[in-house]
Design an enzyme around this catalytic site. Structure first.
Site, PDB file in Angstrom:
ATOM      1  N   GLY A 105      23.380  29.294 -25.126  1.00  0.00           N
ATOM      2  CA  GLY A 105      23.440  28.228 -26.120  1.00  0.00           C
ATOM      3  C   GLY A 105      22.448  27.102 -25.848  1.00  0.00           C
ATOM      4  O   GLY A 105      22.031  26.403 -26.774  1.00  0.00           O
ATOM      5  N   GLU A 112      19.354  28.248 -27.343  1.00  0.00           N
ATOM      6  CA  GLU A 112      19.554  28.222 -28.801  1.00  0.00           C
ATOM      7  C   GLU A 112      19.507  26.796 -29.346  1.00  0.00           C
ATOM      8  O   GLU A 112      18.964  26.553 -30.421  1.00  0.00           O
ATOM      9  CB  GLU A 112      20.887  28.897 -29.132  1.00  0.00           C
ATOM     10  CG  GLU A 112      20.840  30.389 -28.820  1.00  0.00           C
ATOM     11  CD  GLU A 112      22.202  31.049 -28.872  1.00  0.00           C
ATOM     12  OE1 GLU A 112      23.095  30.638 -28.092  1.00  0.00           O
ATOM     13  OE2 GLU A 112      22.388  31.956 -29.690  1.00  0.00           O
ATOM     14  N   ALA A 143      26.729  27.962 -23.718  1.00  0.00           N
ATOM     15  CA  ALA A 143      28.065  27.628 -24.206  1.00  0.00           C
ATOM     16  C   ALA A 143      29.004  27.584 -23.008  1.00  0.00           C
ATOM     17  O   ALA A 143      28.740  28.210 -21.975  1.00  0.00           O
ATOM     18  CB  ALA A 143      28.514  28.687 -25.201  1.00  0.00           C
ATOM     19  N   GLU A 189      23.714  36.195 -22.375  1.00  0.00           N
ATOM     20  CA  GLU A 189      25.069  36.532 -22.853  1.00  0.00           C
ATOM     21  C   GLU A 189      25.458  37.975 -22.546  1.00  0.00           C
ATOM     22  O   GLU A 189      26.638  38.284 -22.373  1.00  0.00           O
ATOM     23  CB  GLU A 189      25.167  36.290 -24.371  1.00  0.00           C
ATOM     24  CG  GLU A 189      25.113  34.824 -24.786  1.00  0.00           C
ATOM     25  CD  GLU A 189      23.704  34.285 -25.012  1.00  0.00           C
ATOM     26  OE1 GLU A 189      22.724  34.957 -24.611  1.00  0.00           O
ATOM     27  OE2 GLU A 189      23.578  33.203 -25.577  1.00  0.00           O
TER      28      GLU A 189
HETATM   29  N1  CAA Z   1      29.858  27.357 -18.882  1.00  0.00           N
HETATM   30  C1  CAA Z   1      30.744  26.718 -18.098  1.00  0.00           C
HETATM   31  N2  CAA Z   1      30.457  26.253 -16.866  1.00  0.00           N
HETATM   32  C2  CAA Z   1      29.203  26.452 -16.407  1.00  0.00           C
HETATM   33  C3  CAA Z   1      28.232  27.116 -17.160  1.00  0.00           C
HETATM   34  C4  CAA Z   1      28.590  27.563 -18.480  1.00  0.00           C
HETATM   35  N3  CAA Z   1      27.715  28.175 -19.298  1.00  0.00           N
HETATM   36  N4  CAA Z   1      27.083  27.163 -16.444  1.00  0.00           N
HETATM   37  C5  CAA Z   1      27.345  26.556 -15.255  1.00  0.00           C
HETATM   38  N5  CAA Z   1      28.630  26.130 -15.237  1.00  0.00           N
HETATM   39  C6  CAA Z   1      29.323  25.418 -14.161  1.00  0.00           C
HETATM   40  C7  CAA Z   1      29.642  26.370 -13.018  1.00  0.00           C
HETATM   41  O1  CAA Z   1      30.832  27.095 -13.285  1.00  0.00           O
HETATM   42  C8  CAA Z   1      29.784  25.395 -11.861  1.00  0.00           C
HETATM   43  O2  CAA Z   1      31.037  24.766 -11.978  1.00  0.00           O
HETATM   44  P1  CAA Z   1      31.990  24.642 -10.635  1.00  0.00           P
HETATM   45  O3  CAA Z   1      31.224  23.710  -9.725  1.00  0.00           O
HETATM   46  O4  CAA Z   1      33.246  24.017 -11.180  1.00  0.00           O
HETATM   47  O5  CAA Z   1      32.150  26.003 -10.101  1.00  0.00           O
HETATM   48  C9  CAA Z   1      28.726  24.330 -12.175  1.00  0.00           C
HETATM   49  O6  CAA Z   1      28.449  24.455 -13.577  1.00  0.00           O
HETATM   50  C10 CAA Z   1      27.428  24.548 -11.431  1.00  0.00           C
HETATM   51  O7  CAA Z   1      27.002  25.864 -11.694  1.00  0.00           O
HETATM   52  P2  CAA Z   1      26.561  26.892 -10.538  1.00  0.00           P
HETATM   53  O8  CAA Z   1      27.306  26.612  -9.279  1.00  0.00           O
HETATM   54  O9  CAA Z   1      26.655  28.286 -11.089  1.00  0.00           O
HETATM   55  O10 CAA Z   1      25.028  26.437 -10.357  1.00  0.00           O
HETATM   56  P3  CAA Z   1      23.823  27.320  -9.798  1.00  0.00           P
HETATM   57  O11 CAA Z   1      22.701  26.356  -9.599  1.00  0.00           O
HETATM   58  O12 CAA Z   1      24.246  28.173  -8.669  1.00  0.00           O
HETATM   59  O13 CAA Z   1      23.452  28.328 -11.013  1.00  0.00           O
HETATM   60  C11 CAA Z   1      23.029  28.910 -13.316  1.00  0.00           C
HETATM   61  C12 CAA Z   1      22.948  27.837 -12.222  1.00  0.00           C
HETATM   62  C13 CAA Z   1      22.095  30.089 -12.997  1.00  0.00           C
HETATM   63  C14 CAA Z   1      22.604  28.253 -14.628  1.00  0.00           C
HETATM   64  C15 CAA Z   1      24.483  29.440 -13.412  1.00  0.00           C
HETATM   65  O14 CAA Z   1      25.357  28.337 -13.501  1.00  0.00           O
HETATM   66  C16 CAA Z   1      24.739  30.317 -14.613  1.00  0.00           C
HETATM   67  O15 CAA Z   1      24.377  31.482 -14.610  1.00  0.00           O
HETATM   68  N6  CAA Z   1      25.407  29.770 -15.650  1.00  0.00           N
HETATM   69  C17 CAA Z   1      25.801  30.510 -16.823  1.00  0.00           C
HETATM   70  C18 CAA Z   1      24.629  30.836 -17.704  1.00  0.00           C
HETATM   71  C19 CAA Z   1      25.088  31.635 -18.903  1.00  0.00           C
HETATM   72  O16 CAA Z   1      25.592  32.728 -18.801  1.00  0.00           O
HETATM   73  N7  CAA Z   1      24.888  31.059 -20.104  1.00  0.00           N
HETATM   74  C20 CAA Z   1      25.274  31.694 -21.343  1.00  0.00           C
HETATM   75  C21 CAA Z   1      26.628  31.230 -21.732  1.00  0.00           C
HETATM   76  S1  CAA Z   1      27.286  32.141 -23.113  1.00  0.00           S
HETATM   77  C22 CAA Z   1      26.551  31.477 -24.454  1.00  0.00           C
HETATM   78  O17 CAA Z   1      25.778  30.556 -24.373  1.00  0.00           O
HETATM   79  C23 CAA Z   1      26.961  32.108 -25.763  1.00  0.00           C
HETATM   80  C24 CAA Z   1      26.129  31.734 -26.906  1.00  0.00           C
HETATM   81  O18 CAA Z   1      25.226  32.372 -27.338  1.00  0.00           O
HETATM   82  C25 CAA Z   1      26.382  30.524 -27.605  1.00  0.00           C
END
Ligand code: CAA
Length: 258
Positions: free
Chosen positions: A109, A112, A66, A132
């Site tokens: 998400g 999911e 998400a 999460e």
């Molecule tokens: N939401 C918003 N933006 C996101 C994102 C997310 N879930 N995942 C990545 N991005 C964005 C980053 O902020 C970054 O944007 P900027 O260039 O503007 O800073 C861009 O995508 C590239 O991401 P990274 O620089 O972090 O890329 P990376 O290769 O270094 O890492 C990753 C990749 C490990 C997937 C890392 O991006 C990450 O940990 N992302 C979040 C994963 C996460 O926590 N997901 C769960 C979300 S909560 C949820 O999903 C709730 C639910 O149950 C529905």
């Protein structure tokens, strides 16, 4: 075809392909994308020319979850009032089989969404997880339920409580994914699987999907009863007549689809 901002859609014969397209955000699932995916799936599900749907992302990310930046400032009353994420539930009510073609990250998400699909074809670089907990929350699009049913309590609890990522070999061993293929063949394999399914009787495929899904939601006795009545009702269809006649006459069946 409808113009979307966050997804691409195309059809190829009886197969529809939906590609998540927010590459800069690793296909993070914001409200706009959720609305577009649900609308596209609804449209294809109602289209008699379509027999299977593929949902995919990029080679780097199916979806990284998400959209955290969108969620960050939401209050309790907002998420309750908006029934935040509730729209995704519609995917579980489609009749058309849906295949997730997963390469790269399928986190939160993203994992999911893949589990809302009926079949997961994964690339060798796919990574699954429910991180999460690292954000101070828990899964919110059914992850704690579908992951547990898919891989069992031991692994689901580990993934949900530690937030760790699972590589594709572990995901396949655990029963989360249907097939693992080289990363650059994920979409083509998913399209082939979708075309195979779409060539079958649509009503039989949709009843097969419904019957398997019943196993997630009911006791064995109830599930077997549901399967039996779906099976019986297929004997009222032209596709049953055609399918069995074709076998006996040693020819390919010509299903009516729908
Ligand atoms: N939401 C918003 N933006 C996101 C994102 C997310 N879930 N995942 C990545 N991005 C964005 C980053 O902020 C970054 O944007 P900027 O260039 O503007 O800073 C861009 O995508 C590239 O991401 P990274 O620089 O972090 O890329 P990376 O290769 O270094 O890492 C990753 C990749 C490990 C997937 C890392 O991006 C990450 O940990 N992302 C979040 C994963 C996460 O926590 N997901 C769960 C979300 S909560 C949820 O999903 C709730 C639910 O149950 C529905």
């Amino acid at each position: 075809m409808t113009e979307y901002q966050t997804i691409l859609t195309e059809t190829d014969g009886r197969v529809a392909v939906i590609t998540l397209n927010r590459p800069k955000a690793l296909n993070a699932l914001n409200t706009e994308l959720m609305g577009e995916v649900v609308a596209a799936v609804r449209g294809f599900d109602a289209d008699p020319e379509i027999g299977a749907i593929v949902i995919t992302g990029s080679e780097k990310a199916f979806a990284a979850g998400a959209d955290i930046k969108e969620m960050q400032s939401k209050s309790f009353s907002e998420v309750v009032g908006q029934q935040f994420f509730g729209a995704w539930d519609e995917l579980s009510r489609t009749r058309t089989p849906i295949i997730a073609a997963v390469a790269g990250y399928a986190l939160g998400g993203g994992c999911e969404l893949a589990m809302l699909c009926d079949i997961i074809i994964a690339g060798e670089n796919a990574r699954f997880g429910q991180p999460e907990i690292n954000l101070g929350v828990i899964p919110g699009i059914g992850g704690s339920q579908r992951l547990t049913r898919a891989v069992g309590k031991a692994k689901a609890m580990d993934l949900v409580l530690t937030g760790r990522q699972m590589k594709v070999d572990e995901a396949e061993r655990a029963g989360l994914v249907s097939r693992v293929v080289p990363t650059d063949e994920v979409v083509s394999t998913a399209r082939e699987v979708a075309a195979t399914i779409a060539s079958k009787s649509f009503i039989a495929a949709s009843y097969g999907k419904e019957a398997v899904n019943r196993a997630f939601e009911s006791s064995l006795t109830e599930g077997v009863r549901a399967e039996r009545s779906l099976f019986y009702s297929l004997f009222a269809t032209a596709d049953q007549t055609e399918g069995m006649a074709a076998f006996v006459e040693k020819r390919e069946p010509e299903f009516k689809h729908r």
